[in-house]
Design a protein around this motif. Structure first.
Motif: not given
Length: 213
Positions: A29, A31, A60, A63-67, A85, A88-89
Motif C-alpha cells: 500500500d 509508494t 522489488d 511496493w504499491g508503486s515505485v519511481g 514527487w 507524496e512518497a
C-alpha cells in the motif's frame, strides 16, 4: 523522518518487519522513490549495478508503486515539479556507492533542505545511503575524488561502518581502527543488521552481528 539505516538492505524478516512498522501500512500500500545517485560516485559502480538496484533489491519488495529519483537531474528541474514527487512518497530507498558524492548531490539538488519537513517519510538507506546521514564516514570510505573531506549531513549523531565481514577489509579490527579516527559513537553492522531511528530514539534490528563503538 523515520530512518532505517541498513548495511545491505532489507535482507531478513526482522528488518522487513521494522520497515512495515515504520510505514504504518503494508508495503503493497506504500509508494516508494528509489535514489541510485551514490553509485555514480564510486569506482566499483556503474550502469549495470545501477540497473540491478533499480529493477531488484529494495524496489522489488512489492511496493504499491515505485519511481526513480535521480538527484543529479533535480537542479535542472523546477522544484514545483519534483518537490511534490518527494512529499507524496511514503519512503525513499537510497542506495549505496559513495556517501560524499551522495551528500554533495543531496545539497546541490535541494533535497537536503527538504528533509527536515518530511516528518512522516521513511528513509531506507543501504550502505552509503545510510552513512550519508551521519556526521562523518572516515577516510576509509571516501572513494569520490571530488570529496573535500569525509563529512556528511549529520542528521544523526553516530557514524556507521557497514558490511562487517562481507569484504576482506571490513573486519572488526578494521572497524576499531576506523572508529578511533571518527571521534564519536559508531555502529558496526553486518548485512543482516540495521539501525532504526524514530523521534531521536535509536535501536538496532538484527539477525546477524553488530557492535556499538
Amino acid at each position: 523522518m523515520k530512518l532505517l539505516l541498513t548495511s545491505g538492505g532489507v535482507t531478513n524478516p526482522s528488518i522487513e518487519a521494522a520497515l512495515v512498522d515504520l510505514l504504518g501500512k503494508p508495503i503493497a500500500d506504500a509508494t516508494a522513490l528509489c535514489v541510485p545517485t551514490a553509485q555514480w560516485g564510486h569506482p566499483m559502480c556503474g550502469p549495470t549495478s545501477v540497473r540491478r538496484f533499480v529493477v531488484g533489491g529494495l524496489p522489488d519488495l512489492g511496493w504499491g508503486s515505485v519511481g526513480l529519483l535521480e538527484l543529479t537531474a533535480l537542479p535542472t528541474i523546477d522544484p514545483e515539479r519534483w518537490v511534490p514527487w518527494v512529499r507524496e512518497a511514503d519512503v525513499l530507498l537510497v542506495d549505496g556507492g559513495d556517501a560524499t558524492y551522495l551528500c554533495h548531490w543531496l545539497r546541490e539538488s535541494g533535497l537536503a533542505d527538504l528533509l527536515p519537513s518530511l516528518t512522516e517519510t521513511v528513509w531506507v538507506g543501504v550502505s552509503a545511503g545510510s552513512m550519508v546521514l551521519t556526521p562523518r564516514i572516515g577516510d576509509l570510505f571516501v572513494e569520490w575524488a571530488g570529496a573535500p573531506d569525509d563529512r556528511t549531513l549529520g542528521v544523526v549523531d553516530f557514524s556507521i561502518f557497514p558490511h562487517l565481514d562481507v569484504f576482506p577489509d571490513n573486519t572488526l579490527a578494521a572497524a576499531h581502527e576506523w572508529a578511533a579516527g571518527i571521534g564519536g559513537p559508531a555502529y558496526v553492522l553486518d548485512d543482516e543488521s540495521a539501525v532504526r531511528v524514530v523521534d531521536g530514539e535509536v535501536d538496532v534490528v538484527s539477525e546477524g552481528q553488530w557492535h556499538r563503538l
